[in-house]
Design a protein around this motif. Structure first.
Motif, PDB file in Angstrom:
ATOM      1  N   ILE A 375       0.742  -1.209  -0.003  1.00 31.62           N
ATOM      2  CA  ILE A 375      -0.034  -0.056   0.205  1.00 31.62           C
ATOM      3  C   ILE A 375       1.111   0.916   0.023  1.00 31.62           C
ATOM      4  O   ILE A 375       1.915   0.831   0.746  1.00 31.62           O
ATOM      5  CB  ILE A 375      -0.680   0.072   1.066  1.00 31.62           C
ATOM      6  CG1 ILE A 375      -1.973   1.580   0.863  1.00 31.62           C
ATOM      7  CG2 ILE A 375      -0.256   0.613   3.074  1.00 31.62           C
ATOM      8  CD1 ILE A 375      -3.572   0.615   1.889  1.00 31.62           C
ATOM      9  N   VAL A 390      -7.099   7.768   4.876  1.00 29.97           N
ATOM     10  CA  VAL A 390      -5.631   7.721   4.835  1.00 29.97           C
ATOM     11  C   VAL A 390      -6.094   6.255   6.679  1.00 29.97           C
ATOM     12  O   VAL A 390      -5.223   4.663   6.090  1.00 29.97           O
ATOM     13  CB  VAL A 390      -4.723   8.186   5.829  1.00 29.97           C
ATOM     14  CG1 VAL A 390      -3.421   7.612   6.242  1.00 29.97           C
ATOM     15  CG2 VAL A 390      -4.141   9.448   4.520  1.00 29.97           C
ATOM     16  N   LEU A 391      -6.636   6.000   7.615  1.00 33.11           N
ATOM     17  CA  LEU A 391      -6.622   5.312   8.562  1.00 33.11           C
ATOM     18  C   LEU A 391      -7.396   4.364   7.090  1.00 33.11           C
ATOM     19  O   LEU A 391      -7.792   3.002   7.694  1.00 33.11           O
ATOM     20  CB  LEU A 391      -7.659   5.699   9.481  1.00 33.11           C
ATOM     21  CG  LEU A 391      -6.988   6.775  10.372  1.00 33.11           C
ATOM     22  CD1 LEU A 391      -7.600   7.502  11.378  1.00 33.11           C
ATOM     23  CD2 LEU A 391      -5.865   6.844  10.705  1.00 33.11           C
ATOM     24  N   THR A 392      -8.713   4.814   6.622  1.00 30.11           N
ATOM     25  CA  THR A 392      -9.463   3.513   6.130  1.00 30.11           C
ATOM     26  C   THR A 392      -8.644   2.577   4.715  1.00 30.11           C
ATOM     27  O   THR A 392      -9.120   1.575   4.947  1.00 30.11           O
ATOM     28  CB  THR A 392     -10.502   4.050   5.641  1.00 30.11           C
ATOM     29  OG1 THR A 392     -11.198   4.991   6.134  1.00 30.11           O
ATOM     30  CG2 THR A 392     -10.646   3.028   4.461  1.00 30.11           C
ATOM     31  N   ARG A 393      -7.600   3.155   4.192  1.00 28.74           N
ATOM     32  CA  ARG A 393      -6.315   2.802   3.654  1.00 28.74           C
ATOM     33  C   ARG A 393      -5.953   1.854   4.359  1.00 28.74           C
ATOM     34  O   ARG A 393      -5.341   0.750   4.141  1.00 28.74           O
ATOM     35  CB  ARG A 393      -5.794   3.159   3.128  1.00 28.74           C
ATOM     36  CG  ARG A 393      -5.770   4.335   1.298  1.00 28.74           C
ATOM     37  CD  ARG A 393      -4.951   5.353   1.377  1.00 28.74           C
ATOM     38  NE  ARG A 393      -5.562   5.844   0.910  1.00 28.74           N
ATOM     39  CZ  ARG A 393      -4.654   6.518  -0.459  1.00 28.74           C
ATOM     40  NH1 ARG A 393      -4.331   6.186  -1.021  1.00 28.74           N
ATOM     41  NH2 ARG A 393      -5.603   7.359  -1.305  1.00 28.74           N
ATOM     42  N   LYS A 395      -6.546   0.658   7.295  1.00 27.34           N
ATOM     43  CA  LYS A 395      -6.884  -0.595   7.961  1.00 27.34           C
ATOM     44  C   LYS A 395      -7.323  -1.835   7.340  1.00 27.34           C
ATOM     45  O   LYS A 395      -8.216  -3.029   7.238  1.00 27.34           O
ATOM     46  CB  LYS A 395      -8.448   0.265   8.932  1.00 27.34           C
ATOM     47  CG  LYS A 395      -9.472  -1.086   9.976  1.00 27.34           C
ATOM     48  CD  LYS A 395      -9.689  -0.311  10.610  1.00 27.34           C
ATOM     49  CE  LYS A 395     -10.202  -1.113  12.095  1.00 27.34           C
ATOM     50  NZ  LYS A 395     -11.194  -1.744  11.946  1.00 27.34           N
ATOM     51  N   ALA A 396      -7.689  -1.237   6.161  1.00 26.71           N
ATOM     52  CA  ALA A 396      -8.402  -2.535   5.228  1.00 26.71           C
ATOM     53  C   ALA A 396      -7.868  -3.134   4.306  1.00 26.71           C
ATOM     54  O   ALA A 396      -7.517  -4.258   4.078  1.00 26.71           O
ATOM     55  CB  ALA A 396      -9.283  -1.171   3.748  1.00 26.71           C
ATOM     56  N   PHE A 397      -6.124  -2.694   4.689  1.00 21.81           N
ATOM     57  CA  PHE A 397      -4.723  -2.853   3.821  1.00 21.81           C
ATOM     58  C   PHE A 397      -4.763  -4.767   4.564  1.00 21.81           C
ATOM     59  O   PHE A 397      -4.241  -5.329   4.453  1.00 21.81           O
ATOM     60  CB  PHE A 397      -4.192  -2.395   3.180  1.00 21.81           C
ATOM     61  CG  PHE A 397      -3.088  -2.653   3.303  1.00 21.81           C
ATOM     62  CD1 PHE A 397      -2.553  -3.208   2.043  1.00 21.81           C
ATOM     63  CD2 PHE A 397      -1.392  -2.571   4.250  1.00 21.81           C
ATOM     64  CE1 PHE A 397      -1.616  -3.967   1.509  1.00 21.81           C
ATOM     65  CE2 PHE A 397      -0.532  -3.614   3.573  1.00 21.81           C
ATOM     66  CZ  PHE A 397      -0.376  -4.294   2.591  1.00 21.81           C
ATOM     67  N   GLU A 399      -6.785  -5.776   6.592  1.00 22.01           N
ATOM     68  CA  GLU A 399      -7.934  -6.742   6.833  1.00 22.01           C
ATOM     69  C   GLU A 399      -8.332  -7.452   5.928  1.00 22.01           C
ATOM     70  O   GLU A 399      -7.624  -8.513   5.584  1.00 22.01           O
ATOM     71  CB  GLU A 399      -9.643  -5.434   6.627  1.00 22.01           C
ATOM     72  CG  GLU A 399      -9.656  -4.792   8.182  1.00 22.01           C
ATOM     73  CD  GLU A 399     -11.089  -5.003   8.330  1.00 22.01           C
ATOM     74  OE1 GLU A 399     -11.535  -3.428   8.936  1.00 22.01           O
ATOM     75  OE2 GLU A 399     -11.022  -3.871   6.908  1.00 22.01           O
ATOM     76  N   MET A 400      -7.495  -6.496   4.777  1.00 23.93           N
ATOM     77  CA  MET A 400      -7.380  -7.724   3.501  1.00 23.93           C
ATOM     78  C   MET A 400      -6.365  -8.401   3.599  1.00 23.93           C
ATOM     79  O   MET A 400      -6.289  -9.967   2.878  1.00 23.93           O
ATOM     80  CB  MET A 400      -6.481  -6.855   2.331  1.00 23.93           C
ATOM     81  CG  MET A 400      -6.266  -6.994   1.048  1.00 23.93           C
ATOM     82  SD  MET A 400      -6.126  -6.400   0.077  1.00 23.93           S
ATOM     83  CE  MET A 400      -4.174  -6.395   0.020  1.00 23.93           C
ATOM     84  N   LEU A 401      -4.844  -8.277   4.805  1.00 26.86           N
ATOM     85  CA  LEU A 401      -3.558  -9.439   4.800  1.00 26.86           C
ATOM     86  C   LEU A 401      -4.235 -10.569   5.751  1.00 26.86           C
ATOM     87  O   LEU A 401      -3.842 -11.266   5.942  1.00 26.86           O
ATOM     88  CB  LEU A 401      -2.689  -8.616   5.020  1.00 26.86           C
ATOM     89  CG  LEU A 401      -2.389  -8.080   3.710  1.00 26.86           C
ATOM     90  CD1 LEU A 401      -1.095  -6.879   4.641  1.00 26.86           C
ATOM     91  CD2 LEU A 401      -1.634  -8.706   2.483  1.00 26.86           C
ATOM     92  N   SER A 402      -5.655 -10.277   6.271  1.00 20.05           N
ATOM     93  CA  SER A 402      -5.394 -11.361   7.718  1.00 20.05           C
ATOM     94  C   SER A 402      -6.531 -11.871   7.296  1.00 20.05           C
ATOM     95  O   SER A 402      -6.783 -12.468   6.367  1.00 20.05           O
ATOM     96  CB  SER A 402      -6.670 -10.281   8.792  1.00 20.05           C
ATOM     97  OG  SER A 402      -7.956  -9.572   8.534  1.00 20.05           O
TER      98      SER A 402
END
Lengths: 402, 294
Positions: A375, A390-393, A395-397, A399-402
């Motif tokens: 990211i 920025v925080l969404t990016r 956290k979503a990143f 989450e995507m890896l979890s």
């Protein structure tokens, strides 16, 4: 303190201390970070020699060996003054797209220009155009500015060509010494002492980073960045206290039993970029379950002790990840990704930094082809909480890896 | 409505009987979805100043139409721009980003979905989804400024003396979309004023605004890669003009699904709430088994 109440960088440091209530060592590191600039400025008022400088790399041992405190100007950003960006843009007419770190620094210097305190600035390399501009402006504001030059080592540069670079840089180092002390002669005994100290600290940091692989959440993201990207570079102006904090941290980590549940929950990440002042980004990584275990700024090589100390300074520049081409740092990032078995890579730079944006894009493409998710974040030196996006990016990143 | 009438038939068996709520507080509207024994309830209201108040109103509406109370709810997932400060009393809950939720929601509406365009009030996103499980594979956001977002369209509608809902329909009447070169809301406003001064039709200007927004989305997918099926979510997904111009610009047909995709985030949040309960139950079962074995 509730994370939602955080308004400034200082609040983030305070909050991080609260989170690390179990660790005296981390608390000490965060205290050193928070007091770095104010204490150095006070020491200067009390007669101690101090200069503004990048506060990293080869210059730090030399500055300490010259009985001077290196004060990293980029760290002024955490002083949480919202006015400084406006000073740079409105008073000095810096274009809005100029690097946010430079604008922040210029604004901070402006606030100090008519006051007693640290009045000398050491630049390091004229490659950064926004900083060149800042230094020129500060010369006119009465600061004593010296800018040495660095020739970067292109990929494939070796043998006689490399030796010429080393010779060139040794002359530049002597030029800096002359500006620092009035004599180009360098006290090699003091410099050797500083190089030994640096190597010792690099070794300790390597051990800490290795132990963090077993204790991924013991030192959270912001504290890791403070300890490594700032503390290891300049010791927050207090070498002995910083080393004592690292010793204590080593002891804490070595005596801590491994928590398998914590290990399983961690999402190992590699951080490639600077530090910035948007500390909320680090908090977001923590809250999402990410663990910054690998870093581009990891102690990669040590200073050579088998050559004269001035030569060791020069060779450190050309043998390391910051030798000038993006590929050097990329290789280190790749090693880190493998070492920590990272699930993702965070590429971080400052808004308006054209150098870093090019590197980040090259690294992104390289690792993308290797199937490593990344990211690309652009951070600001503007104080306060980062934007929701920025925080969404982040956290979503995660989450995507979890 | 019945869950089986809106959820992709291939995903029906993944829906459990747990009563859960997904709440998506966007910058312009708040949406919520309640899943309850084969039924799906939805609620939507404009986002107020206080996110918690918006969430409370959504929940209250869901309870009114479902006849349930908070005591009946096993889990709540909050998402969206306003997710940060949400609290749900004693009910188990967690906060998940809208990117993850939109992906999961779209996956449950069409399990072939591989690409999502999400245009919301304050940003637009391109998301690639794993069709096996609805997880995000990669995403990219445009949040540099309001251009390419619902806020941009809202502003444009205001300048053309139209409601946001009318803007899309108006654009469908265009004969030749105006060329809106600027991607900055402020400068685009100047361009629209100039076009109006030249007596350009409202329809052509409206279509030009949509084309400018779609170009922005296309750039996101140029970086990410686009694969069918493509689903359009977010507040702007109900804009017929935007759908048309996105299909033309991206060169892909937008999949039709059986639920208004403005609810995709809230639906995804509700699905993730059920998944959280399932994970927790599995963990308890593992711990019980290992305790018995010990």
């Amino acid at each position: 303190m509730n994370p939602l109440d955080i308004q400034s960088q200082r609040d983030y440091i305070e909050y991080s201390k609260q989170v690390h209530g179990y660790s005296k060592a981390v608390g000490k590191i965060l205290d050193l970070s928070a007091s770095y600039i104010p204490d150095a400025e006070q020491a200067s008022l009390n007669g101690k020699k101090a200069i503004w400088c990048g506060g990293y790399g080869w210059e730090v041992p030399l500055v300490y060996a010259s009985d001077t405190v290196p004060v990293a100007f980029s760290e002024m950003g955490r002083l949480s003054d919202r006015e400084v960006m406006l000073i740079a843009e409105d008073y000095y007419q810096f274009p809005i797209e100029t690097c946010s770190m430079v604008k922040c620094t210029v604004g901070q210097w402006h606030l100090r220009k008519d006051k007693a305190g640290i009045k000398r600035i050491l630049g390091n390399s004229s490659a950064c155009e926004p900083y060149n501009l800042a230094w020129e402006v500060m010369k006119h504001e009465g600061f004593d500015v010296y800018n040495n030059d660095v020739v970067y080592r292109g990929p494939g540069v070796d043998g006689a060509r490399l030796e010429k670079l080393v010779d060139f840089f040794i002359k530049e180092i002597h030029g800096v010494a002359e500006w620092l002390t009035g004599s180009s002669k360098i006290d090699e005994e003091k410099l050797s002492f500083e190089l030994k100290r640096k190597n010792r600290l690099l070794d300790k940091m390597r051990k800490i980073l290795a132990l963090r692989l077993k204790h991924p959440f013991y030192v959270r993201s912001l504290a890791t960045i403070q300890m490594l990207n700032i503390g290891l570079n300049n010791y927050f102006g207090k070498p002995e206290e910083y080393e004592a904090a690292l010793d204590l941290l080593l002891e804490e980590l070595e005596n801590r039993p491994v928590n398998q549940e914590e290990l399983d929950a961690a999402i190992p990440l590699v951080w490639a970029g600077g530090t910035g002042q948007e500390f909320g980004i680090y908090e977001a990584i923590d809250q999402a379950g990410g663990a910054l275990l690998g870093l581009r700024s990891v102690p990669f090589k040590s200073y050579r002790e088998d050559v004269p100390p001035v030569e060791a300074l020069a060779r450190f520049v050309y043998d390391n990840q910051g030798a000038g081409a993006g590929v050097y740092a990329r290789n280190v990032i790749e090693l880190e990704l493998e070492k920590v078995k990272a699930k993702g890579l965070i590429l971080y730079g400052y808004i308006g930094c054209s150098f870093a944006s090019v590197d980040r894009e090259m690294w992104r493409n390289y690792f993308h082809k290797k199937g490593i998710p990344s990211i690309n974040l652009e951070g600001s030196f503007q104080t306060g909480a980062p934007s929701g996006q920025v925080l969404t990016r982040i956290k979503a990143f995660v989450e995507m890896l979890s | 409505m019945k869950i089986r009438d809106v959820i992709d038939s291939r995903r029906i068996s993944d829906i459990t009987s747990d009563r859960v709520i997904g709440i998506d507080i966007g910058s312009r509207t708040g949406k919520a979805v309640l899943l309850d024994s084969g039924k799906l309830y939805t609620a939507i209201i404009p986002s107020g100043v206080h996110n918690q108040e918006t969430a409370d109103k959504l929940v209250k509406h869901l309870f009114k139409i479902s006849g349930l109370t908070l005591d009946d709810i096993a889990y709540i997932v909050g998402t969206g721009y306003g997710r940060v400060a949400l609290e749900f009393g004693e009910v188990d809950n967690k906060i998940v980003t809208e990117i993850t939720c939109h992906a999961m929601g779209a996956h449950f509406l069409n399990s072939n979905v591989r690409s999502i365009v999400d245009i919301g009030g304050q940003d637009s996103k391109a998301i690639r989804v794993d069709p096996q499980n609805g997880k995000v594979v990669e995403f990219i956001m445009n949040d540099k400024c309001a251009a390419g977002t619902g806020r941009f369209l809202e502003k444009a509608a205001h300048m053309l003396d139209l409601t946001t809902e009318e803007l899309g329909d108006e654009s469908l009447k265009a004969t030749k979309p105006s060329d809106i070169s600027s991607q900055c809301v402020v400068f685009a406003e100047s361009e629209v004023i100039s076009l109006k001064a030249k007596n350009e039709t409202r329809a052509n200007i409206a279509a030009g605004i949509h084309v400018a927004t779609a170009r922005r989305v296309k750039n996101l997918f140029n970086r990410l890669g686009l694969e069918a099926d493509l689903v359009f979510t977010g507040g702007v997904s109900n804009n017929s003009g935007m759908r048309k111009v996105l299909e033309e610009t991206l060169g892909y047909k937008i999949s039709e699904v059986k639920l208004n995709t403005i609810y995709a985030g809230a639906l995804g949040a509700a699905v993730l709430a059920q998944k959280s309960l399932a994970s927790r139950a599995a963990l308890v079962e593992r711990e019980t088994l290992s305790a018995q074995a010990a």
